[in-house]
Structures are given as structure tokens and as C-alpha cells.
Design a protein around this motif. Structure first.
Motif, PDB file in Angstrom:
ATOM      1  N   VAL A  89      -6.573  -0.640 -18.364  1.00 29.39           N
ATOM      2  CA  VAL A  89      -5.210  -0.145 -18.178  1.00 29.39           C
ATOM      3  C   VAL A  89      -4.956   0.983 -19.166  1.00 29.39           C
ATOM      4  CG1 VAL A  89      -2.765  -0.754 -18.241  1.00 29.39           C
ATOM      5  CG2 VAL A  89      -4.439  -2.408 -17.367  1.00 29.39           C
ATOM      6  N   PRO A  90      -4.579   2.152 -18.680  1.00 27.50           N
ATOM      7  CA  PRO A  90      -4.313   3.281 -19.580  1.00 27.50           C
ATOM      8  C   PRO A  90      -3.155   2.998 -20.537  1.00 27.50           C
ATOM      9  CG  PRO A  90      -4.476   4.012 -17.293  1.00 27.50           C
ATOM     10  CD  PRO A  90      -4.431   2.517 -17.269  1.00 27.50           C
ATOM     11  N   ALA A  91      -3.221   3.587 -21.716  1.00 23.90           N
ATOM     12  CA  ALA A  91      -2.155   3.456 -22.710  1.00 23.90           C
ATOM     13  C   ALA A  91      -0.828   3.921 -22.116  1.00 23.90           C
ATOM     14  CB  ALA A  91      -2.500   4.270 -23.953  1.00 23.90           C
ATOM     15  N   GLY A  92       0.227   3.243 -22.459  1.00 25.61           N
ATOM     16  CA  GLY A  92       1.565   3.617 -22.019  1.00 25.61           C
ATOM     17  C   GLY A  92       1.967   3.053 -20.662  1.00 25.61           C
ATOM     18  N   VAL A  93       1.058   2.412 -19.950  1.00 20.00           N
ATOM     19  CA  VAL A  93       1.372   1.838 -18.637  1.00 20.00           C
ATOM     20  C   VAL A  93       2.013   0.470 -18.850  1.00 20.00           C
ATOM     21  CG1 VAL A  93       0.350   0.890 -16.528  1.00 20.00           C
ATOM     22  CG2 VAL A  93      -0.399   3.108 -17.396  1.00 20.00           C
ATOM     23  N   ASP A  94       3.178   0.243 -18.231  1.00 23.86           N
ATOM     24  CA  ASP A  94       3.863  -1.037 -18.403  1.00 23.86           C
ATOM     25  C   ASP A  94       3.805  -1.933 -17.166  1.00 23.86           C
ATOM     26  OD1 ASP A  94       5.575   0.326 -16.723  1.00 23.86           O
ATOM     27  OD2 ASP A  94       7.386  -0.121 -17.865  1.00 23.86           O
ATOM     28  N   HIS A  95       3.272  -1.398 -16.058  1.00 22.85           N
ATOM     29  CA  HIS A  95       3.104  -2.209 -14.848  1.00 22.85           C
ATOM     30  C   HIS A  95       1.986  -1.631 -13.990  1.00 22.85           C
ATOM     31  CE1 HIS A  95       5.684   0.982 -13.191  1.00 22.85           C
ATOM     32  NE2 HIS A  95       5.193   0.652 -12.006  1.00 22.85           N
ATOM     33  N   LEU A  96       1.492  -2.455 -13.095  1.00 17.99           N
ATOM     34  CA  LEU A  96       0.457  -2.055 -12.152  1.00 17.99           C
ATOM     35  C   LEU A  96       0.971  -2.252 -10.746  1.00 17.99           C
ATOM     36  CD1 LEU A  96      -2.575  -3.863 -13.818  1.00 17.99           C
ATOM     37  CD2 LEU A  96      -1.892  -1.472 -14.089  1.00 17.99           C
ATOM     38  N   MET A  97       0.314  -1.613  -9.802  1.00 16.74           N
ATOM     39  CA  MET A  97       0.636  -1.794  -8.394  1.00 16.74           C
ATOM     40  C   MET A  97      -0.602  -2.398  -7.723  1.00 16.74           C
ATOM     41  SD  MET A  97       3.685  -0.698  -8.590  1.00 16.74           S
ATOM     42  CE  MET A  97       4.201  -0.737  -6.893  1.00 16.74           C
ATOM     43  N   ILE A  98      -0.375  -3.402  -6.885  1.00 17.44           N
ATOM     44  CA  ILE A  98      -1.470  -4.061  -6.176  1.00 17.44           C
ATOM     45  C   ILE A  98      -1.227  -3.876  -4.688  1.00 17.44           C
ATOM     46  CG2 ILE A  98      -2.637  -6.244  -5.733  1.00 17.44           C
ATOM     47  CD1 ILE A  98      -1.577  -7.080  -8.560  1.00 17.44           C
ATOM     48  N   ARG A  99      -2.241  -3.361  -4.006  1.00 18.05           N
ATOM     49  CA  ARG A  99      -2.103  -3.103  -2.577  1.00 18.05           C
ATOM     50  C   ARG A  99      -3.246  -3.798  -1.837  1.00 18.05           C
ATOM     51  NH1 ARG A  99      -2.281   2.675   0.449  1.00 18.05           N
ATOM     52  NH2 ARG A  99      -4.193   2.761  -0.776  1.00 18.05           N
ATOM     53  N   PRO A 100      -2.899  -4.770  -0.977  1.00 11.76           N
ATOM     54  CA  PRO A 100      -3.931  -5.479  -0.219  1.00 11.76           C
ATOM     55  C   PRO A 100      -4.349  -4.730   1.038  1.00 11.76           C
ATOM     56  CG  PRO A 100      -1.806  -6.473   0.222  1.00 11.76           C
ATOM     57  CD  PRO A 100      -1.579  -5.358  -0.775  1.00 11.76           C
ATOM     58  N   ARG A 101      -5.508  -5.140   1.560  1.00 18.08           N
ATOM     59  CA  ARG A 101      -6.088  -4.482   2.728  1.00 18.08           C
ATOM     60  C   ARG A 101      -6.583  -5.529   3.718  1.00 18.08           C
ATOM     61  NH1 ARG A 101     -10.252  -2.310   5.316  1.00 18.08           N
ATOM     62  NH2 ARG A 101     -10.184  -0.104   5.780  1.00 18.08           N
ATOM     63  N   CYS A 102      -6.507  -5.170   4.997  1.00 20.99           N
ATOM     64  CA  CYS A 102      -7.004  -5.996   6.097  1.00 20.99           C
ATOM     65  C   CYS A 102      -8.118  -5.229   6.800  1.00 20.99           C
ATOM     66  CB  CYS A 102      -5.850  -6.285   7.057  1.00 20.99           C
ATOM     67  SG  CYS A 102      -6.330  -6.995   8.624  1.00 20.99           S
ATOM     68  N   ASN A 103      -9.181  -5.917   7.214  1.00 19.35           N
ATOM     69  CA  ASN A 103     -10.299  -5.221   7.855  1.00 19.35           C
ATOM     70  C   ASN A 103      -9.931  -4.614   9.201  1.00 19.35           C
ATOM     71  OD1 ASN A 103     -10.241  -7.716   9.282  1.00 19.35           O
ATOM     72  ND2 ASN A 103     -12.424  -7.577   9.702  1.00 19.35           N
ATOM     73  N   ARG A 104      -8.869  -5.090   9.835  1.00 18.91           N
ATOM     74  CA  ARG A 104      -8.468  -4.541  11.130  1.00 18.91           C
ATOM     75  C   ARG A 104      -7.273  -3.600  11.030  1.00 18.91           C
ATOM     76  NH1 ARG A 104      -6.853  -8.509  15.888  1.00 18.91           N
ATOM     77  NH2 ARG A 104      -4.841  -8.460  14.854  1.00 18.91           N
ATOM     78  N   ASP A 105      -6.288  -3.964  10.221  1.00 16.79           N
ATOM     79  CA  ASP A 105      -5.034  -3.206  10.183  1.00 16.79           C
ATOM     80  C   ASP A 105      -4.921  -2.245   9.014  1.00 16.79           C
ATOM     81  OD1 ASP A 105      -3.950  -4.501  12.515  1.00 16.79           O
ATOM     82  OD2 ASP A 105      -3.717  -6.277  11.254  1.00 16.79           O
ATOM     83  N   GLY A 106      -5.876  -2.253   8.094  1.00 18.26           N
ATOM     84  CA  GLY A 106      -5.859  -1.319   6.978  1.00 18.26           C
ATOM     85  C   GLY A 106      -4.991  -1.770   5.816  1.00 18.26           C
ATOM     86  N   TRP A 107      -4.541  -0.796   5.042  1.00 15.07           N
ATOM     87  CA  TRP A 107      -3.782  -1.051   3.821  1.00 15.07           C
ATOM     88  C   TRP A 107      -2.350  -1.471   4.122  1.00 15.07           C
ATOM     89  CZ3 TRP A 107      -6.360  -1.476  -0.527  1.00 15.07           C
ATOM     90  CH2 TRP A 107      -7.569  -0.814  -0.661  1.00 15.07           C
ATOM     91  N   ALA A 108      -1.831  -2.400   3.340  1.00 14.40           N
ATOM     92  CA  ALA A 108      -0.420  -2.773   3.426  1.00 14.40           C
ATOM     93  C   ALA A 108       0.430  -1.568   3.033  1.00 14.40           C
ATOM     94  CB  ALA A 108      -0.123  -3.961   2.513  1.00 14.40           C
ATOM     95  N   ALA A 109       1.571  -1.440   3.657  1.00 17.46           N
ATOM     96  CA  ALA A 109       2.428  -0.278   3.415  1.00 17.46           C
ATOM     97  C   ALA A 109       3.081  -0.309   2.038  1.00 17.46           C
ATOM     98  CB  ALA A 109       3.505  -0.196   4.499  1.00 17.46           C
ATOM     99  N   MET A 110       3.462  -1.491   1.572  1.00 17.80           N
ATOM    100  CA  MET A 110       4.177  -1.611   0.300  1.00 17.80           C
ATOM    101  C   MET A 110       3.332  -2.349  -0.727  1.00 17.80           C
ATOM    102  SD  MET A 110       7.042  -0.060   0.665  1.00 17.80           S
ATOM    103  CE  MET A 110       7.815  -0.618  -0.829  1.00 17.80           C
ATOM    104  N   PRO A 111       3.031  -1.715  -1.861  1.00 22.24           N
ATOM    105  CA  PRO A 111       2.293  -2.415  -2.913  1.00 22.24           C
ATOM    106  C   PRO A 111       3.185  -3.411  -3.653  1.00 22.24           C
ATOM    107  CG  PRO A 111       2.796  -0.191  -3.605  1.00 22.24           C
ATOM    108  CD  PRO A 111       3.280  -0.322  -2.195  1.00 22.24           C
TER     109      PRO A 111
END
Length: 119
Positions: A89-111
Motif C-alpha cells: 500500500v503506497p504511503a498516504g493511502v487511507d483506503h483501498l478499492m476492491i473490485r470483483p470479477r465474473c468469468n462470464r459477466d466481467g468486472w462489477a460496476a461498483m468497487p
């Protein structure tokens, strides 16, 4: 152009993320100079043709910090939790975003937002 208009009017064009995986929870803890992220997902896995296939961890600016591949369906295990070790995690970062993926439908729209522990 006419086909696109018909697809839009029938609602067909908006179905790409209808069955995207959902992050229902996540935790993070420090191990040495890196972090381990644990993510709980739910998804209507039906088998090899349709399953949650992974999730990515990103900094708030979209920088990719890691990817956890899920190599098989979890039809009978819902929700399920998997971890990713060694996330830097880079310095100064206070949160992360997690984005799930499906093999058929691709990436979720909202992390999913995961706040880092304070202190």
C-alpha cells in the motif's frame, strides 16, 4: 444502429453486469511491510460456465495493487472468503478499492471501499 436502439429499448444492452459478484465484507491486516486482504464474496455461481473468477485491489487513484484469481466455481460455498497476501500500500493511502470479477459477466460496476486501520 437500429439493432442497438432495439437492444436498448428491450433492456438487453444493460445486462452485462446483472450477475456480477458482490463483496459482502473485507478485512486487512499488516504482515511485516505488506498487507493481507481478506475478501468475502457472494455470487450465483452455476458451475464452470459462470462463476466469480477473481478480485482486484486498487489504490483510490485506480493503481492496481494486486489480483486474487479464483480458479474454480463455489456453487455450494456462498458466501466465501479468500485472501491475498503481499499487498503493498503506497504511503498516504487511507483506503483501498476492491473490485470483483465474473468469468462470464466481467468486472462489477461498483468497487467496495476498504478503509485501512488507523494508527
Amino acid at each position: 444502429m437500429i439493432r442497438l436502439a432495439i437492444a436498448l429499448s428491450l433492456g438487453l444492452a444493460g445486462t452485462a453486469h446483472a450477475d456480477a459478484p458482490v463483496v459482502t465484507g473485507a478485512t486487512i491486516h499488516k504482515q511485516g511491510d505488506a498487507w493481507t486482504v481478506e475478501v468475502t464474496l457472494t455470487h450465483p455461481d452455476t458451475g464452470w460456465d459462470h462463476f466469480a473468477s477473481g478480485w482486484e485491489v486498487m489504490a483510490p487513484d485506480g493503481t492496481d495493487l494486486g489480483y486474487r484469481e479464483l480458479t474454480h466455481p463455489h456453487v455450494e460455498e456462498q458466501p466465501f472468503t479468500r485472501s491475498l497476501m503481499g499487498v503493498r500500500v503506497p504511503a498516504g493511502v487511507d483506503h483501498l478499492m476492491i473490485r470483483p470479477r465474473c468469468n462470464r459477466d466481467g468486472w462489477a460496476a461498483m468497487p467496495y471501499r476498504l478503509d485501512l486501520p488507523q494508527g
